[in-house]
Design an enzyme around this catalytic site. Sequence first.
Site, PDB file in Angstrom:
ATOM      1  N   ARG A   2       2.137  47.726  -1.777  1.00 39.00           N
ATOM      2  CA  ARG A   2       3.395  47.030  -2.072  1.00 39.00           C
ATOM      3  C   ARG A   2       4.562  47.930  -1.660  1.00 39.00           C
ATOM      4  O   ARG A   2       5.247  48.520  -2.489  1.00 39.00           O
ATOM      5  CB  ARG A   2       3.479  46.696  -3.566  1.00 39.00           C
ATOM      6  CG  ARG A   2       4.581  45.710  -3.919  1.00 39.00           C
ATOM      7  CD  ARG A   2       4.949  45.805  -5.380  1.00 39.00           C
ATOM      8  NE  ARG A   2       5.456  47.119  -5.756  1.00 39.00           N
ATOM      9  CZ  ARG A   2       6.708  47.529  -5.567  1.00 39.00           C
ATOM     10  NH1 ARG A   2       7.598  46.750  -4.987  1.00 39.00           N
ATOM     11  NH2 ARG A   2       7.082  48.736  -5.957  1.00 39.00           N
TER      12      ARG A   2
ATOM     13  N   GLU B  74       3.507  55.730  -6.191  1.00 36.06           N
ATOM     14  CA  GLU B  74       4.581  55.064  -5.455  1.00 36.06           C
ATOM     15  C   GLU B  74       4.062  53.824  -4.737  1.00 36.06           C
ATOM     16  O   GLU B  74       3.090  53.887  -3.969  1.00 36.06           O
ATOM     17  CB  GLU B  74       5.183  56.037  -4.426  1.00 36.06           C
ATOM     18  CG  GLU B  74       6.485  55.559  -3.820  1.00 36.06           C
ATOM     19  CD  GLU B  74       7.631  55.544  -4.819  1.00 36.06           C
ATOM     20  OE1 GLU B  74       8.501  54.652  -4.691  1.00 36.06           O
ATOM     21  OE2 GLU B  74       7.657  56.398  -5.722  1.00 36.06           O
ATOM     22  N   ASP B  75       4.706  52.689  -4.997  1.00 30.36           N
ATOM     23  CA  ASP B  75       4.446  51.446  -4.277  1.00 30.36           C
ATOM     24  C   ASP B  75       2.992  50.976  -4.358  1.00 30.36           C
ATOM     25  O   ASP B  75       2.422  50.500  -3.368  1.00 30.36           O
ATOM     26  CB  ASP B  75       4.905  51.562  -2.818  1.00 30.36           C
ATOM     27  CG  ASP B  75       6.417  51.532  -2.710  1.00 30.36           C
ATOM     28  OD1 ASP B  75       7.069  51.257  -3.726  1.00 30.36           O
ATOM     29  OD2 ASP B  75       6.953  51.793  -1.613  1.00 30.36           O
TER      30      ASP B  75
ATOM     31  N   LYS C 190      10.222  60.238   0.085  1.00 35.47           N
ATOM     32  CA  LYS C 190      10.476  60.616  -1.306  1.00 35.47           C
ATOM     33  C   LYS C 190      10.493  62.131  -1.472  1.00 35.47           C
ATOM     34  O   LYS C 190      11.343  62.689  -2.174  1.00 35.47           O
ATOM     35  CB  LYS C 190       9.409  60.018  -2.222  1.00 35.47           C
ATOM     36  CG  LYS C 190       9.534  58.529  -2.459  1.00 35.47           C
ATOM     37  CD  LYS C 190      10.558  58.218  -3.546  1.00 35.47           C
ATOM     38  CE  LYS C 190      10.573  56.728  -3.865  1.00 35.47           C
ATOM     39  NZ  LYS C 190      11.513  56.365  -4.914  1.00 35.47           N
TER      40      LYS C 190
ATOM     41  N   ASN D 147      14.636  46.020  -2.783  1.00 40.13           N
ATOM     42  CA  ASN D 147      14.757  46.740  -1.515  1.00 40.13           C
ATOM     43  C   ASN D 147      13.776  46.165  -0.495  1.00 40.13           C
ATOM     44  O   ASN D 147      12.753  45.593  -0.862  1.00 40.13           O
ATOM     45  CB  ASN D 147      14.441  48.230  -1.727  1.00 40.13           C
ATOM     46  CG  ASN D 147      15.534  48.951  -2.468  1.00 40.13           C
ATOM     47  OD1 ASN D 147      16.704  48.796  -2.171  1.00 40.13           O
ATOM     48  ND2 ASN D 147      15.141  49.763  -3.444  1.00 40.13           N
TER      49      ASN D 147
ATOM     50  N   TYR E 176      15.744  57.412   3.830  1.00 37.97           N
ATOM     51  CA  TYR E 176      15.065  56.586   2.842  1.00 37.97           C
ATOM     52  C   TYR E 176      15.578  55.153   2.973  1.00 37.97           C
ATOM     53  O   TYR E 176      15.933  54.718   4.049  1.00 37.97           O
ATOM     54  CB  TYR E 176      15.217  57.162   1.429  1.00 37.97           C
ATOM     55  CG  TYR E 176      14.100  56.669   0.546  1.00 37.97           C
ATOM     56  CD1 TYR E 176      12.777  56.976   0.867  1.00 37.97           C
ATOM     57  CD2 TYR E 176      14.333  55.850  -0.540  1.00 37.97           C
ATOM     58  CE1 TYR E 176      11.725  56.484   0.113  1.00 37.97           C
ATOM     59  CE2 TYR E 176      13.287  55.358  -1.309  1.00 37.97           C
ATOM     60  CZ  TYR E 176      11.986  55.675  -0.969  1.00 37.97           C
ATOM     61  OH  TYR E 176      10.941  55.179  -1.707  1.00 37.97           O
TER      62      TYR E 176
ATOM     63  N   ASP F 156       7.473  55.841 -10.163  1.00 38.87           N
ATOM     64  CA  ASP F 156       8.897  55.678  -9.886  1.00 38.87           C
ATOM     65  C   ASP F 156       9.309  54.214  -9.908  1.00 38.87           C
ATOM     66  O   ASP F 156      10.419  53.878 -10.321  1.00 38.87           O
ATOM     67  CB  ASP F 156       9.240  56.304  -8.537  1.00 38.87           C
ATOM     68  CG  ASP F 156      10.739  56.424  -8.320  1.00 38.87           C
ATOM     69  OD1 ASP F 156      11.436  56.827  -9.268  1.00 38.87           O
ATOM     70  OD2 ASP F 156      11.211  56.109  -7.215  1.00 38.87           O
ATOM     71  N   ASP F 157       8.427  53.320  -9.472  1.00 38.66           N
ATOM     72  CA  ASP F 157       8.757  51.889  -9.449  1.00 38.66           C
ATOM     73  C   ASP F 157       8.932  51.344 -10.863  1.00 38.66           C
ATOM     74  O   ASP F 157       9.772  50.474 -11.096  1.00 38.66           O
ATOM     75  CB  ASP F 157       7.663  51.104  -8.723  1.00 38.66           C
ATOM     76  CG  ASP F 157       7.430  51.632  -7.319  1.00 38.66           C
ATOM     77  OD1 ASP F 157       8.384  51.660  -6.543  1.00 38.66           O
ATOM     78  OD2 ASP F 157       6.294  52.037  -7.023  1.00 38.66           O
TER      79      ASP F 157
END
Length: 625
Positions: free
Chosen positions: A244, A334-335, A262, A481, A191, A357-358
Amino acid sequence: MFSLNRSAFLNNPASISGSFPDKHRRILPTRVVVAGSSNRDKSNGSLLMATDESTATLKEMRDGYAEVVDPKSGVSGGVQDVYGEDTATEDQPVTPWSVSVASGYSLLRDPHHNKGLAFSEKERNSHYLRGLLPPTVISQELQVKKMLHNIRQYQVPLQKYMAMMDLQERNQKLFYKLLIDNVEELLPIVYTPTVGEACQKYGSIYSRPQGVFISLKDKGKVLEVLRNWPEKNIQVIVVTDGERILGLGDLGCHGMGIPVGKLSLYTALGGIRPSACLPVTIDVGTNNEKLLDDEFYIGLRQKRAIGQEYAELLHEFMTAVKQNYGERILIQFEDFANHNAFDLLEKYGTTHLVFNDDIQGTASVVLAGLISAMKFLGGSLADQRFLFLGAGEAGTGIAELIALEISKQGLIVSSRLESLQHFKKPWAHEHEPVKELVDAVNAIKPTILIGTSGQGRTFTKEVVEAMASLNEKPIIFSLSNPTSQSECTAEEAYTWSQGRAIFASGSPFDPFEYGDNVFVPGQANNAYIFPGLGLGLIMSGAIRVHDDMLLAAAEALAGQVTQENFDKGLLYPPFKNIRKISAHIAAEVAAKAYELGLATRLPPPKDLVKYAESCMYSPAYRTYR
């Protein structure tokens, strides 16, 4: 198709020879059965195929086919040409026959069941593996030692990542055993930060399907696409549209590396079965010109769809997931870019079991670090003053969860209220606008500085020194990150604050020696939260995610931090204990689900921690009959 469990599945026996031109076709009898063990030739393991006279063996059939190779064949024929593939021309359709039960060579090619050299002598005899493996038999522990040694030989992190992915596709249990036993060393490989580079180069390193790709071409057929995935008992989906990816921007279809990574952590850290995990990428195009011009790009070559076209595809996906897998399927967004992330969470949060999660995972893990800091420094969150650099998904999510904990507003300048995106407006703070971060620090005098900007090196020396001049123990969270986008490094935070900073980051940093002290930077990694949260939701049969569950997860994580950890500069417990940590988080999340009436698995277990541990997937090899 035939199987090795003494049953036959041949719908059209004549089609075995159907791929040959008439002039080369050898007509064979059409009754095909699989012989039992008494009819198996023990010397070569060939299957006996009965004819009308029960005389023709598979070898005879092979030999017959070997004599009739078409000169136009795209590949060479031979005695192995059982299915007619080698003798077909390149433009001639063939039927992709497959063996239905793993045995012999097919067993070694099955990542779910392959054990490599760990197959016992008895298993090699009973599953026709004799001669297909070297004679030695080794333990899984020795395999782990060997693989770790091999991976350590690579100097480039991306090469280590590719070696791990290759292992996952060859021997699933060995992959997870290796990752679980060496999680602190290998987590940055599978990851962040390495997965970021893997996504950037995904088109070049892609080799085998690891999840489901749903594109605009599949509109109206999304349910059908989901049903193409071989596993049917899915419990967790991680989905991205690639707009993103970490702090790297729009990577389009190449964002698939994120759901794959993930879900590897859902299994390794949270104990969710690999077969219950499904990575999904929604491909609506990309605005990344570099990718659109890249000959190795694997996604749609068009600008991103927006508006109704985008919303309709996402809605079809969400509807199909629920129809195919039921009410209790966990969908982790996610993202997604800010403008979609909040809208999707708001739209489907009341109808589906969804989690971003973000927004929510980052908020929960940061809150856990702040609770830990307050526990050891003294004081309370209500006494602190927070300054955020970056008010996107992560920043506003953190502010919201802190507000839930202390009923206090965040810090966005209210004079910009009219120009703010809707999700930022609740956190507007009465203050004159400032352009430079150091000026904001001096004006607002925060005790806690949190960076979620995705902009590398924005916590400059002047900023950190200003924080240190205002606070004896300045709390600095540099969360962006991957490592290249981190607002500052651990070394910079400790050096510029003269060793007084309480520091945590999104990506890992090595321990740093300053004066007589060695500081171990805390990593506010979402991997502390989402695997345990997911396990808690699944084992309780929750049908919705509630904010109180996120608070419960944060408090459970903070409760695992010891004074010894804090003395080393750690705001989070060591990752080597992550499965124990995940079990405690899962227990608290499940308890909250039962308390809120959102759990469907009744009655609740008496000991939720022990139950969580018992639910966890084990990568230990099974013995095959």
